[in-house]
Write an enzyme that holds these catalytic residues in place. Structure first.
Site, PDB file in Angstrom:
ATOM      1  N   ASP A 107       0.154  -7.599   1.581  1.00  9.33           N
ATOM      2  CA  ASP A 107       0.521  -6.179   1.650  1.00  9.33           C
ATOM      3  C   ASP A 107       2.036  -6.000   1.677  1.00  9.33           C
ATOM      4  O   ASP A 107       2.569  -5.200   2.446  1.00  9.33           O
ATOM      5  CB  ASP A 107      -0.110  -5.516   2.876  1.00  9.33           C
ATOM      6  CG  ASP A 107      -0.033  -3.981   2.790  1.00  9.33           C
ATOM      7  OD1 ASP A 107       0.130  -3.464   1.671  1.00  9.33           O
ATOM      8  OD2 ASP A 107      -0.130  -3.323   3.843  1.00  9.33           O
ATOM      9  N   SER A 151       4.753   2.793   7.826  1.00  3.86           N
ATOM     10  CA  SER A 151       4.433   1.574   7.090  1.00  3.86           C
ATOM     11  C   SER A 151       5.612   1.148   6.228  1.00  3.86           C
ATOM     12  O   SER A 151       6.203   1.956   5.516  1.00  3.86           O
ATOM     13  CB  SER A 151       3.208   1.793   6.203  1.00  3.86           C
ATOM     14  OG  SER A 151       2.055   1.962   6.977  1.00  3.86           O
ATOM     15  N   HIS A 155       0.821  -1.219   0.000  1.00  2.27           N
ATOM     16  CA  HIS A 155       0.000   0.000   0.000  1.00  2.27           C
ATOM     17  C   HIS A 155       0.856   1.270   0.000  1.00  2.27           C
ATOM     18  O   HIS A 155       0.355   2.350  -0.313  1.00  2.27           O
ATOM     19  CB  HIS A 155      -0.972   0.002   1.186  1.00  2.27           C
ATOM     20  CG  HIS A 155      -0.352   0.315   2.515  1.00  2.27           C
ATOM     21  ND1 HIS A 155      -0.012  -0.658   3.434  1.00  2.27           N
ATOM     22  CD2 HIS A 155      -0.018   1.493   3.096  1.00  2.27           C
ATOM     23  CE1 HIS A 155       0.492  -0.097   4.505  1.00  2.27           C
ATOM     24  NE2 HIS A 155       0.507   1.211   4.331  1.00  2.27           N
TER      25      HIS A 155
END
Length: 358
Positions: A132, A205, A102
């Protein structure tokens, strides 16, 4: 005073002196062990400070900032022209970088910035939306590499550090503990997430979750906040490094993750059904749905069948069954052991390739 009396007097004095010396030394030892020795003796010894600086020095140089390049290709790289996306971790001297899918999925051109000031444009080697994860590659010399721990299991209560670039303010270290392991249902439905209370904010992230030895144990991937992102009561999650490392190898080799599928969904065996089928350990998966055009339907698998073994391996639950199917290469022939209407039988199934989610 005769000589005998004099010797007795001196002996008593010496014995009393020895007893008092022993008492004084014992008291001093007790005081020092409780941290008060410096006040009484005049010594100025510092107590050992708890620090994770050594662990950070090992891992932090390999944690990079990931940006989207928004300027013309013929212009030099300028940090003022870069839009922050997230973080990544350099995994090998060849320049392979692990990050979250993402983080990079909407980027046209990706720039990787190292902590020593170097910047590189990168290529996307492959991505896997289901976990992911994505792998980037840069070309550079003397790249810092993160130490990896693939063997020691992570336990609840372990102290961990999260390294990333929150809000694009620069590399930041946060500290916490492992709150739980094996948290599923957050992405693909079958991921074993590590849960931590170390702060993971926007921009973290794809960054590193390390242990106190500086070894990588997870890739930071998600944070849930209570009462808004500024609430301070966040619960954060990371993908375990064993899974992330495996996915990275598949992306490097194939550019994608090839998973098996048979077109079936199921649920854990209920106590009532387990009792009806005389399965005291309640192990197995009850089939709830069968794709009419999938391999399971062609093998005559039906809803309400109970799968109790996959290739002669006992099936304790849904996660294990789906993992085994996903790990089997397409076109392989496997045997499902099922219970149908109280009778045990085997079904041969030809594995198909699982479609990649959009």
């Amino acid at each position: 005073m005769n000589i005998k009396a004099l010797l007795l007097y001196l002996s008593k004095a010496v014995l009393f002196g020895l007893v008092m010396a022993a008492v004084f030394l014992g008291a001093t030892s007790i005081i020092n062990s409780n941290g008060f020795g410096s006040n009484l003796t005049g010594n100025n010894h510092k107590s050992k400070t708890l620090s994770f600086a050594a662990a950070v020095r090992k891992a932090a140089p390999a944690v990079v900032n990931i940006y989207s390049l928004s300027i013309a290709k013929d212009q030099p790289l300028d940090s003022g022209s870069l839009q922050g996306l997230g973080s990544g971790v350099i995994m090998s001297k060849e320049g392979y970088i692990l990050t979250n899918y993402h983080v990079i999925k909407k980027a046209d051109e990706i720039v990787v910035a190292l902590q020593d000031g170097r910047k590189y444009t990168s290529e996307v080697v492959g991505s896997d939306p289901e976990t992911d994860l994505a792998v980037l590659k840069i070309e550079g010399d003397n790249l810092p590499i993160v130490p990896i721990n693939l063997l020691t299991p992570v336990q609840v209560g372990d102290v961990v550090l999260a390294i990333g670039n929150p809000y694009n303010i620069g590399q930041t270290i946060t500290q916490g503990i492992i709150s739980a392991t094996g948290r599923n249902g957050l992405s693909s439905g079958y991921l074993d997430f590590l849960q931590t209370d170390a702060a993971i904010n926007a921009g973290n992230s794809g960054g590193a979750l390390i242990d106190t030895d500086g070894e990588l144990i997870g890739i930071n991937t998600a944070a849930f906040q209570v009462g808004g992102e500024a609430g301070g009561n966040g619960i954060s999650f990371a993908i375990p490094i064993k899974l992330a490392h495996s996915i990275m190898g598949k992306l490097i080799n194939n550019g994608r993750v090839i998973r098996g599928a048979i077109g079936v969904s199921g649920k854990a065996l209920s106590p009532v059904l387990a009792q009806i089928l005389n399965l005291p350990n309640q192990k197995g998966v009850e089939v709830t749905d069968v794709d009419p055009s999938g391999p399971a339907a062609r093998a005559q698998l039906r809803p309400r069948d109970v799968i109790i073994a996959y290739e002669n391996e006992e099936v304790p639950g849904v996660e294990m069954l789906m993992d085994r199917i996903a790990e089997t290469l397409p076109d392989a022939r496997v045997t499902l052991t099922i219970i149908r209407e109280g009778k045990v039988q085997d079904l041969a199934v030809i594995i198909a390739e699982k479609p990649v989610p959009e």
